[in-house]
Design a protein around this motif. Structure first.
Motif, PDB file in Angstrom:
ATOM      1  N   LEU A 130       0.869  -1.366  -0.185  1.00  0.00           N
ATOM      2  CA  LEU A 130      -0.043   0.019  -0.034  1.00  0.00           C
ATOM      3  C   LEU A 130       0.792   1.195  -0.106  1.00  0.00           C
ATOM      4  O   LEU A 130       0.696   2.270  -0.787  1.00  0.00           O
ATOM      5  N   ILE A 131       1.867   1.395   0.902  1.00  0.00           N
ATOM      6  CA  ILE A 131       2.827   2.516   1.198  1.00  0.00           C
ATOM      7  C   ILE A 131       3.530   2.656  -0.270  1.00  0.00           C
ATOM      8  O   ILE A 131       3.841   3.803  -0.831  1.00  0.00           O
ATOM      9  N   ALA A 132       4.034   1.409  -0.786  1.00  0.00           N
ATOM     10  CA  ALA A 132       5.033   1.415  -1.748  1.00  0.00           C
ATOM     11  C   ALA A 132       4.415   2.160  -3.052  1.00  0.00           C
ATOM     12  O   ALA A 132       5.044   2.506  -3.954  1.00  0.00           O
ATOM     13  N   ILE A 133       3.159   1.798  -3.256  1.00  0.00           N
ATOM     14  CA  ILE A 133       2.320   2.382  -4.502  1.00  0.00           C
ATOM     15  C   ILE A 133       1.527   3.319  -4.292  1.00  0.00           C
ATOM     16  O   ILE A 133       1.877   4.212  -5.427  1.00  0.00           O
ATOM     17  N   CYS A 227      -7.807   0.765  -2.640  1.00  0.00           N
ATOM     18  CA  CYS A 227      -6.992   1.957  -2.539  1.00  0.00           C
ATOM     19  C   CYS A 227      -5.785   1.973  -3.618  1.00  0.00           C
ATOM     20  O   CYS A 227      -5.664   3.023  -4.338  1.00  0.00           O
ATOM     21  N   ILE A 228      -5.317   0.904  -3.610  1.00  0.00           N
ATOM     22  CA  ILE A 228      -4.091   0.608  -4.525  1.00  0.00           C
ATOM     23  C   ILE A 228      -4.782   0.415  -6.006  1.00  0.00           C
ATOM     24  O   ILE A 228      -4.274   1.074  -6.884  1.00  0.00           O
ATOM     25  N   TYR A 230      -7.503   2.221  -7.114  1.00  0.00           N
ATOM     26  CA  TYR A 230      -7.830   3.558  -7.379  1.00  0.00           C
ATOM     27  C   TYR A 230      -6.731   4.442  -7.577  1.00  0.00           C
ATOM     28  O   TYR A 230      -6.772   5.004  -8.546  1.00  0.00           O
ATOM     29  N   ALA A 231      -5.644   4.163  -6.783  1.00  0.00           N
ATOM     30  CA  ALA A 231      -4.217   4.773  -7.228  1.00  0.00           C
ATOM     31  C   ALA A 231      -3.723   4.464  -8.449  1.00  0.00           C
ATOM     32  O   ALA A 231      -3.070   5.369  -9.367  1.00  0.00           O
ATOM     33  N   LEU A 232      -3.738   3.326  -8.913  1.00  0.00           N
ATOM     34  CA  LEU A 232      -3.331   2.670 -10.236  1.00  0.00           C
ATOM     35  C   LEU A 232      -3.937   3.080 -11.356  1.00  0.00           C
ATOM     36  O   LEU A 232      -3.607   3.485 -12.547  1.00  0.00           O
ATOM     37  N   CYS A 233      -5.367   3.590 -11.241  1.00  0.00           N
ATOM     38  CA  CYS A 233      -6.304   4.058 -12.308  1.00  0.00           C
ATOM     39  C   CYS A 233      -5.682   5.543 -12.437  1.00  0.00           C
ATOM     40  O   CYS A 233      -5.768   5.754 -13.733  1.00  0.00           O
ATOM     41  N   LYS A 234      -4.980   6.073 -11.748  1.00  0.00           N
ATOM     42  CA  LYS A 234      -4.560   7.508 -12.013  1.00  0.00           C
ATOM     43  C   LYS A 234      -3.089   7.509 -12.625  1.00  0.00           C
ATOM     44  O   LYS A 234      -2.565   8.829 -13.020  1.00  0.00           O
ATOM     45  N   VAL A 235      -2.597   6.352 -12.825  1.00  0.00           N
ATOM     46  CA  VAL A 235      -1.164   5.954 -13.319  1.00  0.00           C
ATOM     47  C   VAL A 235      -1.303   6.368 -14.789  1.00  0.00           C
ATOM     48  O   VAL A 235      -2.234   5.836 -15.316  1.00  0.00           O
ATOM     49  N   ALA A 236      -0.192   7.120 -15.380  1.00  0.00           N
ATOM     50  CA  ALA A 236      -0.476   7.559 -16.827  1.00  0.00           C
ATOM     51  C   ALA A 236      -0.689   6.425 -17.863  1.00  0.00           C
ATOM     52  O   ALA A 236      -1.503   6.537 -18.747  1.00  0.00           O
ATOM     53  N   THR A 237       0.218   5.514 -17.846  1.00  0.00           N
ATOM     54  CA  THR A 237       0.437   4.618 -18.904  1.00  0.00           C
ATOM     55  C   THR A 237      -0.022   3.177 -18.168  1.00  0.00           C
ATOM     56  O   THR A 237       0.031   2.805 -17.134  1.00  0.00           O
ATOM     57  N   ALA A 238      -0.602   2.222 -19.284  1.00  0.00           N
ATOM     58  CA  ALA A 238      -0.615   0.960 -18.943  1.00  0.00           C
ATOM     59  C   ALA A 238       0.323   0.105 -18.567  1.00  0.00           C
ATOM     60  O   ALA A 238       0.255  -0.770 -17.652  1.00  0.00           O
ATOM     61  N   GLN A 239       1.649   0.459 -19.006  1.00  0.00           N
ATOM     62  CA  GLN A 239       2.734  -0.377 -18.376  1.00  0.00           C
ATOM     63  C   GLN A 239       3.040   0.023 -17.430  1.00  0.00           C
ATOM     64  O   GLN A 239       3.379  -0.795 -16.769  1.00  0.00           O
ATOM     65  N   GLU A 240       2.992   1.226 -16.965  1.00  0.00           N
ATOM     66  CA  GLU A 240       3.354   1.498 -15.568  1.00  0.00           C
ATOM     67  C   GLU A 240       2.367   0.862 -14.497  1.00  0.00           C
ATOM     68  O   GLU A 240       2.816   0.459 -13.362  1.00  0.00           O
ATOM     69  N   ARG A 241       0.867   0.871 -14.901  1.00  0.00           N
ATOM     70  CA  ARG A 241       0.141   0.268 -14.248  1.00  0.00           C
ATOM     71  C   ARG A 241       0.257  -1.193 -13.862  1.00  0.00           C
ATOM     72  O   ARG A 241       0.283  -1.754 -12.684  1.00  0.00           O
ATOM     73  N   HIS A 242       0.680  -1.877 -15.091  1.00  0.00           N
ATOM     74  CA  HIS A 242       1.063  -3.372 -15.212  1.00  0.00           C
ATOM     75  C   HIS A 242       2.356  -3.538 -14.085  1.00  0.00           C
ATOM     76  O   HIS A 242       2.242  -4.549 -13.395  1.00  0.00           O
ATOM     77  N   LYS A 243       3.348  -2.808 -14.244  1.00  0.00           N
ATOM     78  CA  LYS A 243       4.491  -2.743 -13.462  1.00  0.00           C
ATOM     79  C   LYS A 243       4.169  -3.021 -11.925  1.00  0.00           C
ATOM     80  O   LYS A 243       4.754  -3.703 -11.288  1.00  0.00           O
TER      81      LYS A 243
END
Length: 327
Positions: A130-133, A227-228, A230-243
């Protein structure tokens, strides 16, 4: 003890049995094949968790807060398997179903302590992710070695205290009806239901244990991943979300392996046969310690790299020794 015994009432003679009888798995055809399977599970659990602990100990790059929790999970899995499996196999494979009263309570204490620590360790790993992401820039400040060790120490103190209270309350019970426990180990719920005096305090502590060590951790884990997500939905690219999500796959797999069988059993409690319930719960106890190290080795890149490095160094040292011997 006098306080506990005073709750018996004047008209009931206190009866503490010399032993309990573990009757789980009775009446199931070809059950010995299941015991052989449990032997295999125990061997894999010991080897797998030992490998994970050794890799983390030898590789200084893995001495991070996250891998402190992973190391501790492997230790608890190893300790829990060793507390449960040899005794379980002794009871059923060699038909030693009579277990002395004090030994039964000790068996209960260690089993419940280890099973509870497995769940709370998943909470620690969930907090780490949770904190790392969500707060990656503050991760090294919020999740330190000292914090993780303090959190684990708190969990041990909490679990030991609660389980000791549960075991202490069992000592006030009088068993004048039956001493047959319909389970695969000294199950707290099955024991207090055998009492012929008031078992209300035991009933209350039982539900308190379920709430504090099952439902509350599960709620925290689910909320953390909401929460994670929801936070990943705000990440710009799909590659970053996947990583980012890939770092959670091992932990999510452990959560699913532990909680799905328990939730299934609780949901279908009245609809399934008692023997099916016992087998399902026994698998819930023995499967996670076996699968946890396999999942971390297969799904965690850092451990795979470290394991390959250690094996490579070992092979190189063997080759050097052979060359020295041949010379």
């Amino acid at each position: 003890m006098d306080f506990f015994n005073s709750a018996l009432g004047k008209n009931i003679t206190f009866v503490r049995p010399a032993y309990f009888v573990i009757s789980g798995f009775s009446g199931i055809l070809n059950i010995k094949y299941y015991y052989v399977f449990l032997c295999f599970v125990y061997i894999v659990s010991v080897l797998g968790n030992t490998v994970v602990m050794t890799v983390i100990y030898l590789d200084h790059n893995l001495r991070t807060p996250k891998y402190i929790a992973v190391f501790h999970l492997a230790f608890v899995d190893l300790f829990g398997s060793s507390a449960l499996m040899p005794k379980l196999l002794d009871i059923f494979l060699f038909n030693h179903r009579n277990i002395p009263y004090n030994d039964c309570l000790t068996f209960l204490f260690f089993c419940y302590t280890c099973l509870s620590m497995q769940v709370l360790n998943l909470v620690a790993l969930s907090y780490d992710r949770l904190i790392a992401i969500i707060f990656p820039l503050h991760y090294q400040v919020k999740v330190t070695h000292r914090f993780m060790l303090s959190l684990i120490a708190f969990f041990w103190t909490f679990v030991i205290t609660v389980v000791l209270i549960a075991v202490g309350l069992l000592t006030r019970l009088s068993f004048c009806k039956s001493v047959v426990i319909n389970s695969y180990f000294c199950d707290h719920g099955q024991i207090y239901r055998l009492a012929c005096n008031d078992n209300t305090p035991n009933y209350v502590i039982s539900w308190l244990l379920i709430a504090l060590i099952l439902w509350l951790p599960l709620a925290f884990i689910v909320l953390s991943y909401v929460c994670i997500g929801y936070a990943l939905c705000k990440v710009a690219t799909a590659q970053e979300r996947h990583k980012a999500f890939k770092t959670c796959t091992a932990h999510l797999s452990l959560v699913a392996i532990y909680f799905i069988p328990i939730l299934t059993t609780f949901t279908l409690m009245s609809k399934i046969h008692p023997n099916a319930r016992i087998i399902n719960l026994s698998l819930t106890s023995v499967f996670p310690p076996m699968l946890n190290p396999i999942i971390y080795v297969l799904l965690t890149q850092e451990i795979k790299v470290s394991l390959k490095k250690i094996l490579k160094l070992r092979n190189e040292s063997k080759i050097k020794v052979k060359k020295v011997i041949t010379k």
